[in-house]
Design a protein around this motif. Sequence first.
Motif, PDB file in Angstrom:
ATOM      1  N   TRP A 109       0.423  -0.680  -0.092  1.00 20.28           N
ATOM      2  CA  TRP A 109      -0.033   0.045   0.117  1.00 20.28           C
ATOM      3  C   TRP A 109       1.059   1.262   0.313  1.00 20.28           C
ATOM      4  O   TRP A 109       2.443   0.863   0.378  1.00 20.28           O
ATOM      5  N   THR A 136      -3.524   0.359  -3.546  1.00 14.50           N
ATOM      6  CA  THR A 136      -3.204  -1.034  -2.813  1.00 14.50           C
ATOM      7  C   THR A 136      -3.588  -1.684  -3.691  1.00 14.50           C
ATOM      8  O   THR A 136      -4.596  -1.725  -4.965  1.00 14.50           O
ATOM      9  N   ASP A 157      -8.405  -5.448  -9.542  1.00 17.99           N
ATOM     10  CA  ASP A 157      -8.341  -5.912  -7.970  1.00 17.99           C
ATOM     11  C   ASP A 157      -7.258  -4.382  -7.574  1.00 17.99           C
ATOM     12  O   ASP A 157      -5.845  -5.467  -6.544  1.00 17.99           O
ATOM     13  N   PHE A 159      -6.631  -0.703  -5.853  1.00 17.59           N
ATOM     14  CA  PHE A 159      -7.381   0.336  -5.349  1.00 17.59           C
ATOM     15  C   PHE A 159      -5.970   1.173  -6.384  1.00 17.59           C
ATOM     16  O   PHE A 159      -4.545   1.463  -5.375  1.00 17.59           O
ATOM     17  N   ASP A 161      -5.916   6.001  -6.394  1.00 14.41           N
ATOM     18  CA  ASP A 161      -6.792   7.524  -5.936  1.00 14.41           C
ATOM     19  C   ASP A 161      -6.472   8.107  -7.611  1.00 14.41           C
ATOM     20  O   ASP A 161      -5.569   8.336  -7.378  1.00 14.41           O
TER      21      ASP A 161
END
Length: 173
Positions: A109, A136, A157, A159, A161
């Motif tokens: 992450w 992540t 799958d 993440f 931003d």
Amino acid sequence: MLAIAFAIATGVAWAQAPSVADLDAHARAGGNRKDLALGIGERVYATEWPAQVFQILVNEVGTHVVIGMRVSGTHFHEGITRDQFDGEIATLARDAFAVVPHAEEIDIWTTVPIRVGKDVIVSGDLAKPTMRDVFTISIHRHETAAGVAERLRSGRDVFVDQEWAQTAFKKMP
């Protein structure tokens, strides 16, 4: 002198002055299998990555071993494109699995700081967060390098931003 004080404080003995990679590995390793986190750290911190690796955690419960790696979303050692960032993430995962081949997965992450006011509580039960996740991914041991690269490219799958991504990476000409 700082290296000697660190070695004494952590109970680590070196025949010679420790390398920066050794110091970083010891300072940034955590989890209930710190020995494995140190092994990964010695390999990871031998390289100066464009996106700085802040922390390496390894936890084991029964026969399950999971690696966690926290990467900075703001402290880049050099300008980096999104493709270069994805390549770094894939390489970090490959290197971690090479050191701990029995690990089931690695969770990586990327965080950025959150500005908090002067009198805001940042520790304890009433703590306000000081970091937020902007990227992540969980990579399982059996995934191929090509599969990880495809997931990073497609965003499947993963993440990300988008606001952070638009400002964090240098643009290709």
